[in-house]
Scaffold this motif. Structure first.
Motif, PDB file in Angstrom:
ATOM      1  N   THR A  83       0.815  -1.259   0.079  1.00 58.49           N
ATOM      2  CA  THR A  83      -0.029   0.071  -0.115  1.00 58.49           C
ATOM      3  C   THR A  83       1.010   1.148   0.114  1.00 58.49           C
ATOM      4  N   THR A  85      -0.842   4.309  -1.126  1.00 57.12           N
ATOM      5  CA  THR A  85      -2.082   5.097  -1.135  1.00 57.12           C
ATOM      6  C   THR A  85      -3.054   4.616  -0.578  1.00 57.12           C
ATOM      7  N   LEU A  86      -3.861   5.659   0.047  1.00 59.05           N
ATOM      8  CA  LEU A  86      -5.279   5.479   0.876  1.00 59.05           C
ATOM      9  C   LEU A  86      -5.968   6.528   0.003  1.00 59.05           C
ATOM     10  N   CYS A 120      -5.383   9.147   8.430  1.00 62.26           N
ATOM     11  CA  CYS A 120      -4.822   8.433   7.336  1.00 62.26           C
ATOM     12  C   CYS A 120      -3.611   8.287   7.082  1.00 62.26           C
ATOM     13  N   LEU A 124      -0.912   5.307   6.702  1.00 66.46           N
ATOM     14  CA  LEU A 124      -0.025   5.226   5.543  1.00 66.46           C
ATOM     15  C   LEU A 124       1.381   5.173   5.885  1.00 66.46           C
ATOM     16  N   LEU A 128       3.702   2.105   4.469  1.00 63.94           N
ATOM     17  CA  LEU A 128       4.428   2.037   3.367  1.00 63.94           C
ATOM     18  C   LEU A 128       5.498   1.147   3.392  1.00 63.94           C
ATOM     19  N   GLY A 135       4.211   8.328   0.072  1.00 65.72           N
ATOM     20  CA  GLY A 135       2.890   7.843   0.098  1.00 65.72           C
ATOM     21  C   GLY A 135       1.847   9.017  -0.551  1.00 65.72           C
ATOM     22  N   VAL A 137      -2.529  10.333  -0.143  1.00 63.60           N
ATOM     23  CA  VAL A 137      -3.822  10.333   0.360  1.00 63.60           C
ATOM     24  C   VAL A 137      -4.830  11.004  -0.351  1.00 63.60           C
ATOM     25  N   ILE A 178       4.138  12.010   2.866  1.00 65.64           N
ATOM     26  CA  ILE A 178       2.877  11.577   2.643  1.00 65.64           C
ATOM     27  C   ILE A 178       2.256  12.882   2.048  1.00 65.64           C
TER      28      ILE A 178
END
Length: 384
Positions: A83, A85-86, A120, A124, A128, A135, A137, A178
């Motif tokens: 993951t 990205t959220l 979030c 993340l 990562l 990352g 979001v 992020i």
């Protein structure tokens, strides 16, 4: 999946888990086993990206319990998933019987939106992969357009300043960068690239930018090259691309087209519909409104119905995959990679007129479609 751009950038490709119904940690972990890992196996790859949608309650649990976060990270690793990205656009309740405008709550004038987004980002940063550069979001484009009084706009701007400060503090603490991308969407305060520049220009490009949804871009009849150039000139980075396409009816007055559109007018999600006119673009907030006569049917209609990328809808309808091709080429077909996170976001499988019996196969086919486009642009799949 990972790809190497000719300039050396690693480009991440995955799919968004908001297609699955899960609003507790147990459900999120279950979907990894039931869907994400089988998609990876169907594609025949050792590693698959998944853009997690984590509802507010899940994020609260993960930030409060380090053991829960460790469990999620271990499950991802054990199943060959990663993951970077959220999707933090939906806050909760994304698979209720009726979602419609509720998906835009809370908006960026509400403290709850800032807190959720920063939480979030914290989750993340912990998820990562060690070798990921950064990352992303994605979030809503400030708010639904009405009501949006001046005081709300001012509150939102203050929230974005605090978001920037919070992301900088997170990077200082964890060493992980992020970025948050605001996703222009028809009907919202930010619908177009021009509005993104107006509302988001001047923000810290190392922390904030745009999540570009190719379906939304097409629905607004924006030319991809012009939109990308406008964002670049304003210093607004595309922190994530949502690889998606809209449904188009070239002749919406045609009885066959109207019958096919009627079958897409389902009650759960909002399906904004637009048509070009001599004075710009005219639209309504939902497909049933267009079908009821609130939108002229003398020109083509484009409908914000995220259609599967690899197949066509019921004739005479078609999709805007050509637009998505132009977006991919504009971002990744040049000498430098202008986006490194791509997320397939077809969340509408369950509301198609004929939902697929093999959802895993459908998601895998969409990812294969994007993979072929990326390799066709000169990127190479990274098997490491």
């Amino acid at each position: 999946m990972r790809f190497l751009h000719p300039d050396g950038t690693t480009v991440h490709l995955g799919y968004c888990s908001n297609v699955h119904q899960a609003e507790d940690l147990k459900g999120v972990i279950a979907q990894l086993a039931a869907h994400a890992e089988p998609v990876r196996e169907r594609l025949g790859v050792d590693r698959l990206g998944i853009g997690l949608w984590l509802a507010r309650d899940v994020v609260t649990e993960l930030t409060a319990d380090e053991g829960a976060l460790d469990t999620l990270k271990a499950e991802l690793g054990a199943r060959g998933l990663e993951t970077v990205t959220l999707n933090a656009f939906p806050y909760a309740g994304f698979h209720r019987e009726v979602v419609k405008n509720d998906v835009y709550e809370p908006d960026w004038a509400d403290e709850a939106r800032l807190e959720y987004t920063l939480d979030c980002a914290r989750v993340l940063a912990a998820l990562l992969p060690d070798d990921a550069d950064r990352g992303s979001v994605s979030t809503l484009p400030l708010a639904w357009r009405d009501p949006w009084p001046r005081v709300s706009a001012e509150d939102a701007r203050h929230a974005l300043d605090r978001l920037t400060t919070g992301l900088a503090a997170l990077e200082a603490w964890t060493g992980r960068r992020i970025r948050v991308g605001f996703e222009p969407e028809p009907g919202c305060v930010v619908e177009t690239a021009a509005q993104a520049v107006r509302e988001l220009g001047g923000l810290d490009p190392d922390r904030l930018g745009v999540c570009l949804d190719a379906c939304h871009l097409a629905v607004q009849f924006e030319h991809p090259a012009a939109a990308l150039r406008r964002l670049e000139d304003a210093g607004l980075p595309v922190v994530k691309l949502q690889a998606s396409c809209a449904v188009e009816a070239e002749h919406p007055a045609d009885p066959a087209a109207r019958a096919a559109l009627q079958r897409l007018a389902e009650p759960r999600f909002l399906h904004q519909t637009r048509t070009p006119t001599a004075n710009g673009v005219l639209g309504v907030d939902d497909l049933p409104d267009a079908l009821d006569g609130d939108l002229p049917d003398t020109g083509p209609w484009r409908v914000r119905f995220h259609a599967p990328l690899h197949t066509e809808p019921e004739p005479p309808l078609r999709t805007t995959t050509g637009q998505l091709d132009h977006v991919l080429a504009g971002l990744l077909g040049g000498p430098s990679a202008d986006c490194d996170h791509i997320e397939v976001e077809t969340y509408t499988w369950s509301v198609l007129p004929e939902p697929p019996a093999d959802l895993v196969g459908g998601i895998a086919a969409e990812l294969a479609w994007v993979r072929d486009r990326l390799t066709g642009l000169g990127l190479k799949e990274d098997p490491s």
